[in-house]
Design a protein around this motif. Structure first.
Motif: not given
Length: 155
Positions: A91-108, A124-134
């Motif tokens: 939410q902090r990283l994306l700032g005002t774009n967080f709403a776009v992210y959550t809407k796209a996440l819900a629709e996906s 907006l493009l967001v890519e995220s991945g990993g596992h515990l501590r990485a």
């Protein structure tokens, strides 16, 4: 209509992000002033790299979190990347774009619990991945990427 279990998963994911996240405020679309406050809040050290089309402000912390903020020549944050032991506060990283992210996440129909996640729109493009501590990820605003900058450089 989004089913109830999906809404619960989305809410759970948002809660986990907020609880586990680092304290970064590199808001996409924001200005260069956020870098110094991010560094202070994360108790980190910033290293600046000046490149031909943009600047990179890299904040590292004692815990191993690394947040990179990419600023265009107008001083606007057009991309943010992260890697470290926890998922940062999106939410902090994306700032005002967080709403776009959550809407796209819900629709996906992605719950956010996958090992990797990609949300892409014209804004907006967001890519995220990993596992515990990485954990790793990146987010950027395609319209603000400087001309001649391949997205593969945003890492």
């Amino acid at each position: 209509m989004i089913d109830r279990s999906f809404k619960c998963s989305l809410g759970l994911m948002a809660g986990i992000i907020l609880l586990c996240g680092g304290s970064a405020r590199a808001a996409l679309g924001g200005d260069a002033a956020s870098v110094r406050s991010d560094t202070d809040e994360m108790h980190g050290v910033v290293h600046s790299t000046l490149l031909q089309h943009y600047d990179v402000e890299e904040i590292t912390t004692d815990s191993g979190m690394r947040v990179r903020e990419f600023l265009n020549r107008n001083g606007i944050v057009f991309a943010v990347t992260w890697n470290g032991p926890a998922v940062p506060d999106l939410q902090r990283l994306l700032g005002t774009n967080f709403a776009v992210y959550t809407k796209a996440l819900a629709e996906s129909n992605q719950s956010g619990r996958q090992r990797s996640l990609q949300i892409a729109s014209s804004e907006l493009l967001v890519e995220s991945g990993g596992h515990l501590r990485a954990y790793v990820g990146r987010a950027y605003l395609p319209a603000l990427i400087p001309a001649g900058t391949p997205t593969s450089d945003l890492r």
